[in-house]
Design a protein around this motif. Structure first.
Motif, PDB file in Angstrom:
ATOM      1  N   THR A  66       0.820  -1.210   0.000  1.00 22.06           N
ATOM      2  CA  THR A  66       0.000   0.000   0.000  1.00 22.06           C
ATOM      3  C   THR A  66       0.854   1.259   0.000  1.00 22.06           C
ATOM      4  O   THR A  66       0.556   2.223  -0.720  1.00 22.06           O
ATOM      5  CB  THR A  66      -0.937   0.006   1.226  1.00 22.06           C
ATOM      6  OG1 THR A  66      -1.756  -1.161   1.205  1.00 22.06           O
ATOM      7  CG2 THR A  66      -1.833   1.241   1.226  1.00 22.06           C
ATOM      8  N   ALA A  67       1.925   1.240   0.796  1.00 19.97           N
ATOM      9  CA  ALA A  67       2.759   2.433   0.940  1.00 19.97           C
ATOM     10  C   ALA A  67       3.549   2.730  -0.325  1.00 19.97           C
ATOM     11  O   ALA A  67       3.692   3.881  -0.735  1.00 19.97           O
ATOM     12  CB  ALA A  67       3.708   2.279   2.120  1.00 19.97           C
ATOM     13  N   GLY A  68       4.116   1.681  -0.927  1.00 13.32           N
ATOM     14  CA  GLY A  68       4.890   1.879  -2.143  1.00 13.32           C
ATOM     15  C   GLY A  68       6.226   2.577  -1.930  1.00 13.32           C
ATOM     16  O   GLY A  68       6.809   3.105  -2.882  1.00 13.32           O
ATOM     17  N   VAL A  69       6.712   2.610  -0.676  1.00 13.48           N
ATOM     18  CA  VAL A  69       8.021   3.198  -0.376  1.00 13.48           C
ATOM     19  C   VAL A  69       8.852   2.158   0.367  1.00 13.48           C
ATOM     20  O   VAL A  69       8.311   1.207   0.935  1.00 13.48           O
ATOM     21  CB  VAL A  69       7.886   4.481   0.476  1.00 13.48           C
ATOM     22  CG1 VAL A  69       7.070   5.540  -0.252  1.00 13.48           C
ATOM     23  CG2 VAL A  69       7.293   4.185   1.851  1.00 13.48           C
ATOM     24  N   PRO A  70      10.187   2.313   0.396  1.00 19.87           N
ATOM     25  CA  PRO A  70      11.025   1.345   1.101  1.00 19.87           C
ATOM     26  C   PRO A  70      10.687   1.299   2.597  1.00 19.87           C
ATOM     27  O   PRO A  70      10.475   2.338   3.226  1.00 19.87           O
ATOM     28  CB  PRO A  70      12.446   1.868   0.883  1.00 19.87           C
ATOM     29  CG  PRO A  70      12.353   2.727  -0.332  1.00 19.87           C
ATOM     30  CD  PRO A  70      10.993   3.339  -0.300  1.00 19.87           C
ATOM     31  N   CYS A  71      10.631   0.090   3.129  1.00 19.81           N
ATOM     32  CA  CYS A  71      10.331  -0.109   4.547  1.00 19.81           C
ATOM     33  C   CYS A  71      11.440  -0.911   5.210  1.00 19.81           C
ATOM     34  O   CYS A  71      11.996  -1.834   4.607  1.00 19.81           O
ATOM     35  CB  CYS A  71       9.012  -0.870   4.724  1.00 19.81           C
ATOM     36  SG  CYS A  71       7.559  -0.019   4.066  1.00 19.81           S
ATOM     37  N   GLN A  72      11.744  -0.564   6.452  1.00 23.88           N
ATOM     38  CA  GLN A  72      12.642  -1.400   7.239  1.00 23.88           C
ATOM     39  C   GLN A  72      11.833  -2.029   8.364  1.00 23.88           C
ATOM     40  O   GLN A  72      10.870  -1.438   8.859  1.00 23.88           O
ATOM     41  CB  GLN A  72      13.832  -0.622   7.777  1.00 23.88           C
ATOM     42  CG  GLN A  72      13.552   0.448   8.795  1.00 23.88           C
ATOM     43  CD  GLN A  72      14.831   1.169   9.221  1.00 23.88           C
ATOM     44  OE1 GLN A  72      15.853   1.113   8.543  1.00 23.88           O
ATOM     45  NE2 GLN A  72      14.778   1.855  10.349  1.00 23.88           N
ATOM     46  N   LEU A  73      12.221  -3.250   8.734  1.00 21.30           N
ATOM     47  CA  LEU A  73      11.451  -4.022   9.708  1.00 21.30           C
ATOM     48  C   LEU A  73      12.378  -4.621  10.745  1.00 21.30           C
ATOM     49  O   LEU A  73      13.401  -5.225  10.405  1.00 21.30           O
ATOM     50  CB  LEU A  73      10.671  -5.141   9.008  1.00 21.30           C
ATOM     51  CG  LEU A  73       9.971  -6.157   9.926  1.00 21.30           C
ATOM     52  CD1 LEU A  73       8.791  -5.515  10.648  1.00 21.30           C
ATOM     53  CD2 LEU A  73       9.498  -7.378   9.130  1.00 21.30           C
ATOM     54  N   GLY A  74      12.012  -4.486  12.003  1.00 18.26           N
ATOM     55  CA  GLY A  74      12.701  -5.161  13.088  1.00 18.26           C
ATOM     56  C   GLY A  74      11.714  -5.932  13.931  1.00 18.26           C
ATOM     57  O   GLY A  74      10.503  -5.689  13.884  1.00 18.26           O
ATOM     58  N   GLY A  75      12.242  -6.894  14.713  1.00 17.31           N
ATOM     59  CA  GLY A  75      11.392  -7.648  15.620  1.00 17.31           C
ATOM     60  C   GLY A  75      11.394  -9.130  15.338  1.00 17.31           C
ATOM     61  O   GLY A  75      10.698  -9.594  14.437  1.00 17.31           O
ATOM     62  N   GLY A  76      12.203  -9.887  16.085  1.00 16.97           N
ATOM     63  CA  GLY A  76      12.174 -11.347  16.001  1.00 16.97           C
ATOM     64  C   GLY A  76      12.925 -11.959  14.844  1.00 16.97           C
ATOM     65  O   GLY A  76      12.803 -13.158  14.590  1.00 16.97           O
ATOM     66  N   ILE A  77      13.747 -11.180  14.146  1.00 16.48           N
ATOM     67  CA  ILE A  77      14.492 -11.712  12.989  1.00 16.48           C
ATOM     68  C   ILE A  77      15.805 -12.278  13.512  1.00 16.48           C
ATOM     69  O   ILE A  77      16.741 -11.536  13.811  1.00 16.48           O
ATOM     70  CB  ILE A  77      14.749 -10.604  11.952  1.00 16.48           C
ATOM     71  CG1 ILE A  77      13.432  -9.935  11.549  1.00 16.48           C
ATOM     72  CG2 ILE A  77      15.459 -11.178  10.721  1.00 16.48           C
ATOM     73  CD1 ILE A  77      13.611  -8.681  10.712  1.00 16.48           C
ATOM     74  N   ARG A  78      15.892 -13.599  13.621  1.00 22.21           N
ATOM     75  CA  ARG A  78      17.019 -14.198  14.334  1.00 22.21           C
ATOM     76  C   ARG A  78      17.642 -15.401  13.630  1.00 22.21           C
ATOM     77  O   ARG A  78      18.421 -16.149  14.222  1.00 22.21           O
ATOM     78  CB  ARG A  78      16.593 -14.593  15.759  1.00 22.21           C
ATOM     79  CG  ARG A  78      16.085 -13.384  16.546  1.00 22.21           C
ATOM     80  CD  ARG A  78      15.631 -13.712  17.932  1.00 22.21           C
ATOM     81  NE  ARG A  78      14.930 -12.554  18.520  1.00 22.21           N
ATOM     82  CZ  ARG A  78      14.286 -12.576  19.677  1.00 22.21           C
ATOM     83  NH1 ARG A  78      14.247 -13.695  20.382  1.00 22.21           N
ATOM     84  NH2 ARG A  78      13.672 -11.498  20.117  1.00 22.21           N
ATOM     85  N   SER A  79      17.316 -15.610  12.359  1.00 21.73           N
ATOM     86  CA  SER A  79      17.885 -16.738  11.632  1.00 21.73           C
ATOM     87  C   SER A  79      17.948 -16.412  10.148  1.00 21.73           C
ATOM     88  O   SER A  79      17.330 -15.455   9.678  1.00 21.73           O
ATOM     89  CB  SER A  79      17.040 -17.998  11.843  1.00 21.73           C
ATOM     90  OG  SER A  79      15.794 -17.884  11.173  1.00 21.73           O
TER      91      SER A  79
END
Length: 254
Positions: free
Chosen positions: A84-97
């Protein structure tokens, strides 16, 4: 140094509106406390579209459920926000592998923020950055100067600046520095801690936590901050995104 976060031809600081996800909704916590939750929207994708409509060219997403349980959770919601946003997004939270990284990049996320696993295994973070150059961000969440992990539920004996030094030789995009005591408190950033982090690492530093008015945005600009994340102040109207973006485009004559 050249940054993987993209050029800043018309501004002196990047602004990331924050969208924190818990149970599929857009929320804000106070000092990372899951018991102190404020729900701002049941439609996070609409929230992302609002910030883009107001001028945002990137978004900062946090999977609070994922941070708590140790694996990405809110995939369907993240996908909708990205699309929906159509812009670059960064994501954090629980990324461990490795599997987690592949999964969130499959959701369309541009940058993955690694925090807890970075402290547990800095060598893995370096390998991840080499596998995905310019797409991995180090997340340093600090309580009293020491790194907090597992959705801020635990505090280590490692200093925030030391963690950044452990991995800065890898092709990371940036480091997000969050002072937990300031997060959600509308009390202003920890400028001294941010200065110490900028002095400790060659990586671009993204300030997070406590930014609550336009004067504080200006102070971050004046301090040479590469980027900042703004959450509660946007949702409560203390900072108006179009005005903040105009600030960082015109500050210093940029």
């Amino acid at each position: 140094m050249a940054s993987f976060l993209g050029p800043r031809p018309d501004r002196v600081m990047i602004i990331y509106p924050a969208i924190d996800l818990l149970g599929g909704r857009c929320v804000r916590l106070v000092q990372g406390d899951y018991a102190r939750e404020t729900v701002f929207s049941d439609d996070p994708a609409a929230v992302g579209a609002r910030w883009v409509a107001e001028g945002a060219d990137r978004l900062h997403l946090v999977d609070l459920d994922g941070a708590k349980v140790g694996r990405p959770i809110n995939g369907a919601v993240v996908r909708r926000i990205v699309e929906t946003a159509g812009v670059p997004c960064q994501l954090g939270g629980g990324i461990r592998s490795d599997a987690d990284l592949a999964e969130v990049f499959g959701w369309g996320v541009r940058w993955a923020v690694l925090g807890t696993r970075a402290l547990q295994d800095p060598a893995w973070v370096r390998r991840a950055a080499e596998q995905y150059p310019g797409r991995v961000v180090l997340g340093v969440d600090a309580r009293d100067g020491f790194v907090a992990t597992d959705g801020w539920l635990n505090t280590s004996t490692t200093k925030a600046a030391d963690l950044a030094k452990m991995v800065e030789d890898a092709p990371l995009a940036a480091v997000v520095y969050t002072d937990i005591a300031r997060d959600g408190m509308m009390s202003g950033p920890n400028y001294d801690a941010l200065a110490a982090m900028r002095a400790a690492t060659r990586l671009p530093v993204i300030a997070s936590g406590g930014v609550s008015d336009h004067a504080q945005v200006q102070k971050l600009v004046d301090a040479g901050t590469y980027a900042c994340i703004i959450g509660r102040a946007l949702y409560e109207g203390q900072i108006r995104l179009p005005e903040a973006l105009a600030q960082v485009r015109t500050a210093g004559g940029a």
